[in-house]
Scaffold this motif. Sequence first.
Motif, PDB file in Angstrom:
ATOM      1  N   THR A  59     146.977  64.926  58.975  1.00 42.56           N
ATOM      2  CA  THR A  59     146.670  63.369  58.938  1.00 42.56           C
ATOM      3  C   THR A  59     146.946  62.811  60.210  1.00 42.56           C
ATOM      4  O   THR A  59     146.017  61.754  60.817  1.00 42.56           O
ATOM      5  N   LYS A  60     148.071  62.820  60.832  1.00 40.52           N
ATOM      6  CA  LYS A  60     148.576  62.267  61.876  1.00 40.52           C
ATOM      7  C   LYS A  60     147.400  62.857  63.043  1.00 40.52           C
ATOM      8  O   LYS A  60     147.189  61.608  64.091  1.00 40.52           O
ATOM      9  N   CYS A  79     140.080  53.818  54.906  1.00 39.75           N
ATOM     10  CA  CYS A  79     140.367  53.483  53.639  1.00 39.75           C
ATOM     11  C   CYS A  79     140.438  54.676  52.749  1.00 39.75           C
ATOM     12  O   CYS A  79     139.215  55.375  52.826  1.00 39.75           O
ATOM     13  N   TYR A  80     141.396  54.690  51.628  1.00 38.22           N
ATOM     14  CA  TYR A  80     141.411  55.829  50.741  1.00 38.22           C
ATOM     15  C   TYR A  80     141.254  55.174  49.485  1.00 38.22           C
ATOM     16  O   TYR A  80     142.091  54.281  49.026  1.00 38.22           O
ATOM     17  N   GLU A  81     140.378  55.842  48.513  1.00 36.59           N
ATOM     18  CA  GLU A  81     140.283  55.004  47.169  1.00 36.59           C
ATOM     19  C   GLU A  81     140.873  56.221  46.042  1.00 36.59           C
ATOM     20  O   GLU A  81     140.578  57.543  46.098  1.00 36.59           O
ATOM     21  N   TYR A 136     143.719  51.093  46.567  1.00 35.18           N
ATOM     22  CA  TYR A 136     142.995  51.334  47.762  1.00 35.18           C
ATOM     23  C   TYR A 136     143.890  51.327  48.802  1.00 35.18           C
ATOM     24  O   TYR A 136     145.077  50.346  48.882  1.00 35.18           O
ATOM     25  N   TYR A 137     143.988  52.293  49.513  1.00 38.61           N
ATOM     26  CA  TYR A 137     145.206  52.379  50.749  1.00 38.61           C
ATOM     27  C   TYR A 137     144.307  52.169  52.132  1.00 38.61           C
ATOM     28  O   TYR A 137     143.441  53.110  52.482  1.00 38.61           O
ATOM     29  N   TYR A 138     144.880  51.151  53.174  1.00 34.24           N
ATOM     30  CA  TYR A 138     144.114  51.043  54.114  1.00 34.24           C
ATOM     31  C   TYR A 138     145.455  51.150  55.287  1.00 34.24           C
ATOM     32  O   TYR A 138     146.452  50.623  55.313  1.00 34.24           O
ATOM     33  N   PHE A 173     141.464  61.196  52.177  1.00 41.74           N
ATOM     34  CA  PHE A 173     143.017  61.449  52.106  1.00 41.74           C
ATOM     35  C   PHE A 173     143.731  59.963  52.347  1.00 41.74           C
ATOM     36  O   PHE A 173     143.199  58.949  52.801  1.00 41.74           O
ATOM     37  N   ASN A 174     145.076  60.119  51.884  1.00 41.82           N
ATOM     38  CA  ASN A 174     145.716  58.613  52.170  1.00 41.82           C
ATOM     39  C   ASN A 174     146.488  58.682  53.446  1.00 41.82           C
ATOM     40  O   ASN A 174     147.214  59.443  53.766  1.00 41.82           O
TER      41      ASN A 174
END
Length: 295
Positions: A187-188, A207-209, A219-221, A292-293
């Motif tokens: 992710t990094k 954005c991850y749903e 929702y993660y932004y 992915f988050n």
Amino acid sequence: MYNMAVALIPICIAIIITICIPVMVGVYVYRDAKKREMNAVLWALIAIIVPSLIGFIIYLLVRTNYSDLKCPKCNSTVLEQYIVCPNCGNKLKPTCPNCQIAVNPEWKVCPQCASDLSFVKQDFNTPTRIKDKGLWKILLAIILIPIIVIVFIIIINLSVIPSSGSCSIGEVGFDNYFNDEIISDDTKRYVKNWLDDINSNDVYALCYENSPDGRNKEYYYLIYVPNGGGAKDISLEQSPSLLSQKTEINLSGTENKEGLYSLMMSTDSVNPKIDVKVEDKKISTNIKMVDFNPT
């Protein structure tokens, strides 16, 4: 404020209907009464003022007949009994060659003088009949407009509903983000490459749903804001809109440096939107959906 706006929608629509339908009816009655040589102004006023279309119904019941026949050559009004058009002389009906009365093309002998009609000339042009399309349009509007309005109000009430859920935001900071042991190395790396590709002054967000319960969505932004880092005050304002919900983020007291923010939103709204402002100035926001988050 929102509830008041939604409540005003049916009222505004009702006012429009109350004005539009009587005006349409009044215009039709005025034109129709004028053709029938009736008092057009009086009947138009009656049709508009008398409520529940009662005036319009009365007019339809008492209106006088008028000729809806037109000469096919000069388009002037003619009567049923005319043999020729008084305006252009066009022959409208066949006539008996002996007594000159109007006869039916299918008759064999004249009913008045018993002359043979086998040799009657077919040198006539029958009048054309004008259809009253205006009345059908008015009746269709009276029926369809309320139905369309009712359906529209139902759609508004079903779709423009204040959404339930929660929303939280905080500044992450670049060092804290890339040193966070909870975030995976993959992710990094993705986020680092994403940040390296940013070369404009717009706001960018990943954005991850997620839908853990199958109904409400999370929702993660991860939001990159140029010149928006170190904000002393972060405010959130949510406003529902048609089939969606908008979240406005306002950053004030910033330190004129790049900022990285984490936003988490839980909502039952469909396809929520975000807007970002820095010192009350709205900045164009570009959102990229990921699987992915990123936070």
